[in-house]
Motif scaffolding. Structure first.
Motif: not given
Ligand SMILES: NC(=O)c1ccc[n+]([C@@H]2O[C@H](COP(=O)([O-])OP(=O)(O)OC[C@H]3O[C@@H](n4cnc5c(N)ncnc54)[C@H](O)[C@@H]3O)[C@@H](O)[C@H]2O)c1
Length: 260
Positions: A1-28
């Motif tokens: 018997m196979t069991t499928t687990v359905e996952t749904t992404a949790a809705p985004r809740i704004d946390n009021g904070q601001v983040a800056v990321v360098t080197g975000a063109t691709r990859g990590l």
């Protein structure tokens, strides 16, 4: 018997904070930007070219309310200052900097010219220094901030495939992390680094031939490349207000390739 687990992404809740990321063109960097945005941060995705980071910001939030992009070459202190200003103008403040941008180069030790050495060190080490200076001062003046620097296993064990310049610069990232962590702690700012081993990311598949990649995987005690998503989740953890007691640390995520 196979069991499928359905996952749904949790809705985004704004946390009021601001983040800056360098080197975000691709990859990590792109994975980190997506993860922080999903965790509720407004994200300024930065890169040395506007096209890919603007595409990423549009993907995260086409309205531009919680995501934006700007050019930031990490070798330029002025670019860091301009990115900080852009975040403050848009969202009123900034709380998190992720120094992710990096450049590795496979090069035989004795073939590395002084120019090669400086070029790799300036991206990987000057970039972290300048980012910590510009954002660290600002965060400390606000009494709160989180900086997460992306180091590398190469900075701890001297590297295998990557060059000496890359390994030396990444070793410096761990040291700079400690120096800024000590200096900024009284201002409510923590500075930490994450040191990944080889990750399942485009740069690894581009630089390591498929047959050699199998040997690389076999050399890793857990037998697999690291997950960029897990690194990004770790960055999000270190970037959270709850991570107040972690400071000056280097979190090793290398599949057991290097233990200390
Ligand atoms: N992929 C791995 O296995 C691995 C392992 C350990 C550490 N790391 C580190 O993770 C980080 C991300 O690596 P990746 O695997 O996504 O590599 P990547 O080459 O795909 O991405 C590197 C990013 O840095 C950017 N960049 C390079 N020079 C820049 C500059 N002067 N200014 C601004 N941006 C610049 C590139 O444009 C790109 O967006 C790097 O710091 C890298 O050293 C990666």
């Amino acid at each position: 018997m196979t069991t499928t687990v359905e996952t749904t992404a949790a809705p985004r809740i704004d946390n009021g904070q601001v983040a800056v990321v360098t080197g975000a063109t691709r990859g990590l960097g792109a994975v980190i930007a997506r993860t922080l945005h999903a965790a509720g941060y407004s994200v300024l995705a930065t890169g040395s070219r506007i096209g890919p980071v603007q595409d990423l910001a549009d993907e995260l939030d086409p309205s531009g309310k919680t995501a934006a992009a700007t050019v930031l070459d990490v070798r330029s202190k002025d670019d860091f200052s301009a990115a900080l200003q852009a975040a403050v103008e848009r969202w009123g403040t900034a709380h998190v900097l992720v120094n992710n941008a990096g450049r590795s180069q496979v090069q035989a030790l004795m073939d590395i010219s002084p120019e090669d050495f400086s070029a790799i060190v300036s991206t990987n080490l000057d970039g972290v220094f300048l980012g910590c200076q510009v954002f660290g001062s600002y965060f400390a003046s606000n009494g709160y901030g989180r900086i997460v620097n992306i180091g590398s296993l190469a900075g701890q064990n001297g590297g295998t495939a990557t060059g000496a310049h890359y390994a030396a610069a990444k070793g410096g990232v761990v040291t700079l992390t400690k120096v800024f962590a000590r200096d900024l702690a009284s201002g409510g700012v923590t500075v930490n680094s994450v040191s990944p081993g080889p990750l399942d990311l485009p740069v690894v598949h581009e630089t390591v031939a498929p047959d050699k990649l199998e040997a690389v995987k076999a050399s890793i005690p857990v037998g697999r490349l690291g997950s960029a998503e897990f690194i990004a989740s770790t960055v999000a953890l270190l970037a959270s207000p709850e991570a107040a007691s972690v400071n000056g640390a280097s979190w090793d995520i290398n599949g057991g390739l290097f233990m200390r």
